[in-house]
Design an enzyme around this catalytic site. Structure first.
Site, short mmCIF file in Angstrom:
data_model
loop_
_atom_site.label_atom_id
_atom_site.label_comp_id
_atom_site.label_asym_id
_atom_site.label_seq_id
_atom_site.Cartn_x
_atom_site.Cartn_y
_atom_site.Cartn_z
N ARG A 232 36.04 53.52 45.47
CA ARG A 232 36.37 53.70 44.06
C ARG A 232 35.52 55.00 43.48
O ARG A 232 35.88 55.58 42.70
CB ARG A 232 36.52 52.62 43.32
CG ARG A 232 37.79 51.77 43.42
CD ARG A 232 37.60 50.49 42.85
NE ARG A 232 37.34 50.45 41.45
CZ ARG A 232 36.59 49.48 40.80
NH1 ARG A 232 36.04 48.37 41.44
NH2 ARG A 232 36.45 49.61 39.50
N SER B 135 36.65 43.25 40.26
CA SER B 135 35.43 43.48 41.02
C SER B 135 34.41 42.47 40.62
O SER B 135 33.99 41.81 41.30
CB SER B 135 35.10 44.89 40.94
OG SER B 135 33.83 45.03 41.20
N LYS C 269 33.03 38.51 42.75
CA LYS C 269 31.77 38.10 43.03
C LYS C 269 31.36 36.78 42.19
O LYS C 269 30.57 35.99 42.73
CB LYS C 269 30.92 39.51 42.79
CG LYS C 269 31.04 40.40 43.49
CD LYS C 269 30.34 41.75 43.08
CE LYS C 269 30.65 42.22 42.06
NZ LYS C 269 30.57 43.80 42.03
N ASP D 145 35.21 43.58 48.05
CA ASP D 145 34.62 44.31 46.72
C ASP D 145 33.61 45.55 47.12
O ASP D 145 33.74 46.51 46.47
CB ASP D 145 33.94 43.23 45.66
CG ASP D 145 33.55 44.26 44.64
OD1 ASP D 145 34.33 45.10 43.88
OD2 ASP D 145 32.22 44.23 44.43
N HIS E 64 26.76 36.62 33.27
CA HIS E 64 27.06 38.11 33.97
C HIS E 64 27.00 39.20 32.72
O HIS E 64 27.82 39.10 31.86
CB HIS E 64 28.34 38.07 34.90
CG HIS E 64 28.48 39.57 35.50
ND1 HIS E 64 27.81 39.99 36.51
CD2 HIS E 64 29.12 40.58 34.88
CE1 HIS E 64 27.94 41.30 36.91
NE2 HIS E 64 28.69 41.43 36.07
N1 URA Z 1 30.77 46.43 37.88
C1 URA Z 1 31.15 45.88 39.11
O1 URA Z 1 30.74 44.92 39.82
N2 URA Z 1 32.60 46.40 39.42
C2 URA Z 1 33.14 47.40 38.60
O2 URA Z 1 34.05 47.90 39.16
C3 URA Z 1 32.25 47.74 37.49
C4 URA Z 1 31.13 47.21 37.19
#
Ligand code: URA
Length: 433
Positions: free
Chosen positions: A168, A183, A187, A161, A82
């Site tokens: 947010r 966050s 995932k 999320d 990631h």
């Molecule tokens: N990428 C994400 O998936 N979440 C965040 O809060 C910031 C970057």
């Protein structure tokens, strides 16, 4: 339990318990708790921060708010990667077929670009016919058959999320370390990989502008992953200028192909090999770093990495001939050079500005629904530390609209700074955790 009490507790600097965090996530996702109360809690978290224990519980509650993908039907150690996002970051396009060719099963969920950063799914769609809309069954079958599949995130993956991130975004509560870490990791954990390699970017094109913040974020995410029983590794890497030369979807695909042919830009190639090394080590395919490097280089030299890319493109409905024949990829109607306004060394390139210039050409989305032009973008010919003569090309611009190209060129030039003295070399890989 009352949401009011949770907000008050956090506002006053208290630590939320596992039950309290689960209560707010469950009831936010099912619509019982309204946005305004969650906004207040996010702002309280922003100022009071979260402990490690709270961050972990929040991550797990968000991961478990939807489907937890079970990849046990796929043989081998599944290693995911990631990136926290950047400009010209086409790493997954080259890295995933490369490690798949070395025996790592790649079962990856990727996203689209938003704002000034690009997304793997948009880039892959440069291959005519390519689709990431796979069922879980097709996804698993492809990985078992050819060792690689990439799909878009399902609607049911970490829905907490999705809701929280959108909130947010409009309440100025994105840039809190615990909220970002939970966050991203929610995932990743819900996507089911056994091991995760994180590429945490730092610099003007990254989310974490300061290096110390990027290190802290990487440490937090590695801790969360390990606590959840995953093997973890993080690299902290430079995003203070675009990665490689190409910025723009189809242009980045070409650069990834060149890299798998062994003729990619130096910085991008270095990053792909560094992340690939970590993936091969975590996946148990390589004995040590040297062995991993030998395997990765071998897969480029013997053509098996490029062959894997073709198999992957074909398996997902794309035209594999585009891997050999670049004329089959989207091409802009006009390609021009951007001449340097002065002589000297390039001292800096404001990275997110280059991403915005690509967006201005139509290469990115203003909103989630906007269509994008896959053919446009930039090819940087001079990067930080390079010497340029006045009038020599700084970059190539690919566009389909003369007015947009003019505006983007003016802004692009403002992103460059020059100096008479050669600047110090920048380090691409700033640390490992
Ligand atoms: N990428 C994400 O998936 N979440 C965040 O809060 C910031 C970057």
């Amino acid at each position: 339990m009352r949401m009011y009490d949770l907000i008050m507790k956090k506002r006053n600097g208290g630590e939320l318990s596992r039950e309290e965090i689960r209560f707010f996530i469950t009831n936010y996702v099912n619509g019982t708790i309204p946005d305004y109360q969650v906004s207040a809690l996010m702002m309280a978290i922003y100022f009071q921060k979260m402990t490690e224990a709270e961050t972990y519980e929040l991550t797990m509650a968000m991961a478990e708010s939807g489907e937890m993908l079970d990849l046990s039907g796929i043989q081998g150690i599944k290693v995911d990667k990631h990136s926290t996002g950047g400009v010209g970051d086409k790493t997954s396009l080259a890295l995933t077929p490369l490690v798949a060719a070395c025996g790592i099963p790649v079962a990856k969920m990727s996203g689209r670009g938003l704002g000034h950063t690009g997304g793997t799914i948009d880039k892959l769609e440069s291959f005519p016919g390519f689709s990431t809309a796979l069922t879980i069954r097709q996804f698993e079958d492809n990985v078992n058959r050819i060792g690689i599949a990439i799909m878009g995130q399902t609607a049911d993956l970490a829905p907490a999320d999705k809701k929280l991130y959108a909130l947010r975004d409009v309440t100025a509560t994105v840039d809190n370390l615990s909220l970002i870490a939970s966050s991203i990791m929610s995932k990743k954990l819900a996507s089911g990989a056994d091991a995760i390699v994180l590429d945490v970017k730092t610099g003007s094109g990254a989310f974490m502008k300061k290096e110390a913040d990027a290190f802290a974020l990487a440490e937090e995410m590695v801790k969360i992953g390990k606590s959840a029983g995953r093997k973890m590794k993080a690299l902290i890497t430079d995003m203070d200028q675009p990665l490689g030369s190409a910025v723009g979807n189809a242009l980045e695909v070409k650069e990834a192909i060149h890299t798998l042919q062994g003729k990619g830009p130096k910085d991008f190639t270095e990053l792909v090999y560094a992340l690939g090394t970590e993936m091969l080590l975590l996946g148990g395919v390589a004995k040590n770093e040297q062995d991993a490097m030998d395997r990765l280089q071998g897969a480029v030299e013997d053509g098996s990495a490029l062959k894997k890319l073709k198999e992957f493109v074909e398996a997902q409905g794309g035209d594999p001939r585009a891997v050999e024949d670049e004329s089959l990829l989207p091409k802009a109607s006009v390609a021009e050079e951007i001449p340097s306004p002065r002589e000297g060394y390039v001292s800096s390139i404001v990275c997110d500005e280059v991403g915005i210039c690509c967006l201005m050409l139509g290469g990115g989305r203003e909103t989630k629904e906007s269509p994008i032009d896959l053919s446009v973008g930039f090819e940087l010919k001079k990067k930080v530390g390079d010497y340029v003569k006045k009038g020599e090309a700084l970059a190539g611009i690919h566009s389909n609209d003369a007015l947009k190209a003019k505006e983007a060129t003016e802004r692009f030039l403002k992103a460059y700074s020059f100096t008479d003295k050669k600047p110090e070399n920048t380090k691409l890989i700033k640390g490992r955790i």
